[in-house]
Design an enzyme around this catalytic site. Structure first.
Site, PDB file in Angstrom:
ATOM      1  N   ARG A 111       9.383  -9.917  19.899  1.00 18.37           N
ATOM      2  CA  ARG A 111       7.841 -10.302  19.968  1.00 18.37           C
ATOM      3  C   ARG A 111       7.586 -11.031  18.600  1.00 18.37           C
ATOM      4  O   ARG A 111       8.281 -11.116  17.556  1.00 18.37           O
ATOM      5  CB  ARG A 111       7.030  -9.276  20.008  1.00 18.37           C
ATOM      6  CG  ARG A 111       7.155  -8.005  19.189  1.00 18.37           C
ATOM      7  CD  ARG A 111       5.736  -7.036  19.225  1.00 18.37           C
ATOM      8  NE  ARG A 111       5.969  -6.219  18.132  1.00 18.37           N
ATOM      9  CZ  ARG A 111       5.102  -5.187  17.883  1.00 18.37           C
ATOM     10  NH1 ARG A 111       4.073  -4.936  18.457  1.00 18.37           N
ATOM     11  NH2 ARG A 111       5.359  -4.501  16.674  1.00 18.37           N
ATOM     12  N   TYR A 115       4.430  -0.682   2.821  1.00 15.89           N
ATOM     13  CA  TYR A 115       4.559  -1.933   3.392  1.00 15.89           C
ATOM     14  C   TYR A 115       4.721  -3.046   2.101  1.00 15.89           C
ATOM     15  O   TYR A 115       5.626  -3.683   2.138  1.00 15.89           O
ATOM     16  CB  TYR A 115       3.755  -2.604   4.346  1.00 15.89           C
ATOM     17  CG  TYR A 115       3.673  -3.776   4.991  1.00 15.89           C
ATOM     18  CD1 TYR A 115       4.683  -3.554   6.255  1.00 15.89           C
ATOM     19  CD2 TYR A 115       3.229  -4.761   4.778  1.00 15.89           C
ATOM     20  CE1 TYR A 115       4.958  -4.771   6.921  1.00 15.89           C
ATOM     21  CE2 TYR A 115       3.500  -6.007   5.513  1.00 15.89           C
ATOM     22  CZ  TYR A 115       4.435  -6.155   6.438  1.00 15.89           C
ATOM     23  OH  TYR A 115       4.711  -7.385   7.152  1.00 15.89           O
ATOM     24  N   SER A 116       4.025  -2.890   1.389  1.00 14.10           N
ATOM     25  CA  SER A 116       3.928  -3.854   0.183  1.00 14.10           C
ATOM     26  C   SER A 116       5.121  -3.636  -0.584  1.00 14.10           C
ATOM     27  O   SER A 116       5.873  -4.668  -1.011  1.00 14.10           O
ATOM     28  CB  SER A 116       2.766  -3.740  -0.718  1.00 14.10           C
ATOM     29  OG  SER A 116       1.572  -4.064  -0.148  1.00 14.10           O
ATOM     30  N   GLY A 138      14.119  -7.614  14.992  1.00 17.93           N
ATOM     31  CA  GLY A 138      12.794  -7.733  15.404  1.00 17.93           C
ATOM     32  C   GLY A 138      12.275  -8.878  16.301  1.00 17.93           C
ATOM     33  O   GLY A 138      11.330  -9.637  16.298  1.00 17.93           O
ATOM     34  N   ASN A 155      13.986  -9.755  10.286  1.00 15.59           N
ATOM     35  CA  ASN A 155      12.667  -9.821  10.640  1.00 15.59           C
ATOM     36  C   ASN A 155      11.937  -8.420  10.755  1.00 15.59           C
ATOM     37  O   ASN A 155      10.743  -8.447  10.595  1.00 15.59           O
ATOM     38  CB  ASN A 155      12.416 -11.021  11.693  1.00 15.59           C
ATOM     39  CG  ASN A 155      11.105 -11.019  11.983  1.00 15.59           C
ATOM     40  OD1 ASN A 155      10.054 -11.304  11.578  1.00 15.59           O
ATOM     41  ND2 ASN A 155      10.798 -10.217  13.345  1.00 15.59           N
ATOM     42  N   LYS A 214       8.379  -4.952   1.272  1.00 14.78           N
ATOM     43  CA  LYS A 214       8.433  -6.283   1.180  1.00 14.78           C
ATOM     44  C   LYS A 214       8.919  -7.077  -0.047  1.00 14.78           C
ATOM     45  O   LYS A 214       9.356  -8.036  -0.146  1.00 14.78           O
ATOM     46  CB  LYS A 214       7.272  -6.978   1.848  1.00 14.78           C
ATOM     47  CG  LYS A 214       6.675  -6.606   3.519  1.00 14.78           C
ATOM     48  CD  LYS A 214       7.981  -7.035   4.156  1.00 14.78           C
ATOM     49  CE  LYS A 214       7.723  -6.963   5.655  1.00 14.78           C
ATOM     50  NZ  LYS A 214       8.642  -7.739   6.640  1.00 14.78           N
ATOM     51  N   SER A 217       6.702 -10.917   2.860  1.00 19.38           N
ATOM     52  CA  SER A 217       5.187 -10.770   3.398  1.00 19.38           C
ATOM     53  C   SER A 217       4.301 -11.524   2.075  1.00 19.38           C
ATOM     54  O   SER A 217       4.816 -11.128   0.813  1.00 19.38           O
ATOM     55  CB  SER A 217       4.721  -9.569   3.847  1.00 19.38           C
ATOM     56  OG  SER A 217       3.029  -9.695   3.874  1.00 19.38           O
ATOM     57  N   ILE A 259      -0.415 -14.058   9.987  1.00 16.28           N
ATOM     58  CA  ILE A 259      -0.302 -14.757  10.955  1.00 16.28           C
ATOM     59  C   ILE A 259      -0.512 -14.235  12.359  1.00 16.28           C
ATOM     60  O   ILE A 259      -0.882 -12.993  12.552  1.00 16.28           O
ATOM     61  CB  ILE A 259       1.474 -14.718  11.332  1.00 16.28           C
ATOM     62  CG1 ILE A 259       2.016 -15.159   9.916  1.00 16.28           C
ATOM     63  CG2 ILE A 259       2.004 -15.652  12.373  1.00 16.28           C
ATOM     64  CD1 ILE A 259       1.692 -16.592   9.414  1.00 16.28           C
TER      65      ILE A 259
END
Length: 248
Positions: A17, A156-157, A14, A91, A160, A143, A189
């Protein structure tokens, strides 16, 4: 504190960017050879070119990190060309947000494959040379939502949070070979992901952050850099929150 580094081969997924780009640039500034990985060849290529233009050492490798066979092939090439890597930063990550009752199987599986399974693929493919050298640094980017959850981000949770559990298990497995495995859990972020949030949402989020602001990719990169240094040789199996105090 003066961080101790010797030139190593580092791979960052990743890296095209945001946080990944900052991590790659930070490690390159310490003299490491960077292998910048992303699915988009132009984005990771641009980061590698920028590092080289600044006097660093970097190459780009376009890989779909969610594809186990593609990662395995890339790992074989890397071991052949460089003898493996010394530093691995997992990442790569995507979001496919939605409430559980509306979330499709594809949205669930795609996020788990990209954000969690990919880290397993890279570690498995690049581990053996590290064990032979008896030195290695693996950092998995988790995260804050992997710690405390977030409505609309069950996929997503889960991914992570899974990274944190995987980090702790791998740390125990690899410790006898002097390979450390740690996780970093960023809060909110300033990246492309947070830039799309409406201003009122950003204001509400900042109100829940003790430091009352979003962090920067460089904040995360600095923590990763430390964990990849010789100074962090006695730290393993830990998850470091870099979130302005959200998960206190």
């Amino acid at each position: 504190m003066n961080l101790t580094h010797t030139s190593k081969v580092a791979l960052v997924t990743g890296a095209g960017r945001g946080i990944g780009k900052a991590i790659a640039e930070n490690l390159a500034a310490d003299g490491h050879l960077l292998i910048c990985v992303s699915k988009n060849p132009s984005s990771c290529g641009a980061v590698a070119e920028a590092i080289v233009a600044q006097g660093g050492k970097a190459v780009a490798k376009a890989v779909d990190v969610s594809d186990a066979s593609a990662v395995a092939a890339a790992c074989e090439e890397i071991i052949k060309d460089y003898g493996g890597v010394d530093i691995l930063v997992n990442n790569a990550g995507i979001t496919r947000d939605g409430l559980v009752m509306r979330m499709g199987d594809d949205d669930w599986n795609t996020v788990l494959q990209t954000n969690l399974s990919s880290a397993f693929y890279w570690v498995k493919g690049l581990l053996r040379p590290m064990t032979k050298k008896r030195w290695g640094r693996i950092v998995n980017i988790s995260s804050v939502v992997g710690i405390q959850g977030n409505a609309g981000q069950a996929n997503y949770s889960a991914a992570k949070a899974g990274l944190i559990g995987m980090t702790k298990s791998m740390a125990r497995e690899f410790s006898t070979r002097s390979i450390t495995v740690n996780a970093v859990a960023p809060g909110f972020i300033t990246t492309d992901m947070t830039a799309v949030l409406p201003e009122e949402v950003q204001t509400k989020i900042k109100g829940a952050i003790p430091l009352a602001r979003f962090g920067t990719p460089e904040d995360i990169a600095a923590t990763v850099n430390f964990l990849c240094s010789e100074n962090a040789g006695y730290i393993t199996g830990q998850c470091f929150s870099v979130d302005g105090g959200m998960a206190m």
